[in-house]
Design an enzyme around this catalytic site. Structure first.
Site, PDB file in Angstrom:
ATOM      1  N   GLY A  13       0.827  -1.215   0.000  1.00 12.99           N
ATOM      2  CA  GLY A  13       0.000   0.000   0.000  1.00 12.99           C
ATOM      3  C   GLY A  13       0.852   1.252   0.000  1.00 12.99           C
ATOM      4  N   ARG A  16      -0.014   5.624  -1.584  1.00  8.22           N
ATOM      5  CA  ARG A  16      -0.498   6.867  -0.960  1.00  8.22           C
ATOM      6  C   ARG A  16      -0.429   6.736   0.567  1.00  8.22           C
ATOM      7  NH1 ARG A  16      -6.467   5.649  -0.418  1.00  8.22           N
ATOM      8  NH2 ARG A  16      -6.732   3.705  -1.574  1.00  8.22           N
ATOM      9  N   ASP A  64      -3.600  -7.537  -5.197  1.00 12.26           N
ATOM     10  CA  ASP A  64      -4.675  -7.403  -4.204  1.00 12.26           C
ATOM     11  C   ASP A  64      -4.308  -8.303  -3.030  1.00 12.26           C
ATOM     12  OD1 ASP A  64      -6.921  -7.499  -2.650  1.00 12.26           O
ATOM     13  OD2 ASP A  64      -8.326  -7.829  -4.300  1.00 12.26           O
ATOM     14  N   TYR A 152     -13.014  -3.909  11.761  1.00 10.32           N
ATOM     15  CA  TYR A 152     -11.731  -3.210  11.661  1.00 10.32           C
ATOM     16  C   TYR A 152     -10.936  -3.349  12.965  1.00 10.32           C
ATOM     17  CZ  TYR A 152      -8.387   0.579  10.758  1.00 10.32           C
ATOM     18  OH  TYR A 152      -7.232   1.330  10.581  1.00 10.32           O
ATOM     19  N   ALA A 154     -11.149  -5.603  15.259  1.00 12.98           N
ATOM     20  CA  ALA A 154     -10.693  -6.992  15.464  1.00 12.98           C
ATOM     21  C   ALA A 154      -9.533  -7.326  14.531  1.00 12.98           C
ATOM     22  CB  ALA A 154     -11.860  -7.949  15.226  1.00 12.98           C
TER      23      ALA A 154
END
Ligand code: NDP
Length: 239
Positions: A13, A16, A64, A152, A154
């Site tokens: 990632g 950005r 991905d 999120y 968890a």
């Protein structure tokens, strides 16, 4: 500032936000880069060019991370990674009653399972070289619940368990494993969430991506910090 010279860092990632800043900061500290992204090819190409402009090597890889086969390909194309920054992630702010099993799977697969799969894929190389740094971007949500949702929170809390296991398991092998738990760093993830407001932060403002990236570089350099969560959160959660 060149003690990461000759090391290869993979930042997931990196197109950005925090990942972009981490890639550039690691390059400034001497590392070569694998710049990974999912969809924003143009933004990722710009990061790749900026790393090269700093005089480092850079490889751009799309994948991905919610798909195991793509993680396998990412690890293969990346090569002998010394510094793994598990940064790619999604937040899906939703009313709690609206969260479905599919939402849970999407968030947990992207944020947590990817971190496990990529670590597993790159660990044999780090163990063979007896040097490695694994830095996992968790969240204040793991500590206080946060402003996204239970899926999120968890997924991020799970990253702490994973960090603790690998850190204790690998401590004698020259490999450190740590988490960074940020809160409200000014990126799209935060500015697109109406519940994420600076008044939640004791210092009274959002954090910057550079304030997070400098901690990533510190953990990449340091051989004696392992199994820790470093909070970059403006004082929201006090440990
Ligand atoms: P952004 O939303 O700004 O960037 C997310 C990055 O992850 C992008 O590069 C995106 O790629 C990539 N990504 C998203 N989904 C996938 C996927 N399925 N496969 C591969 N890559 C993917 O996030 P931030 O920079 O704000 O956050 C970075 C990390 O820090 C995340 O793990 C986040 O949960 C965590 N964090 C952030 C906080 C904050 O305040 N900003 C607070 C706490 C934790 P692309 O651009 O190609 O879509």
């Amino acid at each position: 500032m060149d003690e990461l010279n000759g090391k290869l860092a993979l930042v997931t990632g990196a197109s950005r936000g925090i990942g972009r800043a981490a890639a550039l900061a690691l390059a400034r500290a001497g590392a070569d880069l694998v710049v990974h992204y999912r969809a924003r090819a143009e933004a990722a190409r710009e990061v790749d060019a900026a790393v090269r402009a700093l005089g480092r090597r850079s490889l751009l890889v799309q994948a991905d991370v919610a798909r195991a086969a793509e993680i396998e390909r990412l690890a293969r194309e990346a090569g002998p990674v010394d510094i793994l920054v598990n940064n790619a992630g999604i937040a899906k702010p939703q009313p709690v009653e609206a969260i479905t099993e599919a939402d849970w799977d999407q968030v947990v697969d992207t944020n947590l399972k990817s971190c496990f799969l990529l670590t597993q894929a790159l660990l044999p190389g780090m163990r063979a070289r007896r040097w490695g740094r694994i830095i996992n971007l968790s969240s204040v949500a793991a500590q206080v619940g946060g402003v996204v949702g239970p899926h999120y929170a968890a997924s991020k809390a799970g990253m702490h368990g994973l960090t603790h296991f690998y850190a204790s398991h690998l401590a004698r092998e020259g490999i450190t494993v740590n988490a960074i738990a940020p809160a409200l760093i000014e990126t799209e993830m935060v500015t697109s969430n109406i519940k994420a407001t600076p008044d939640r932060i004791p210092v009274g403002r959002f954090g910057t991506v550079d304030e997070t990236a400098e901690v990533i570089v510190m953990l990449a350099r340091n051989a004696y910090i392992t199994g820790q969560t470093i909070n970059v959160n403006g004082g929201w959660y006090l440990s």
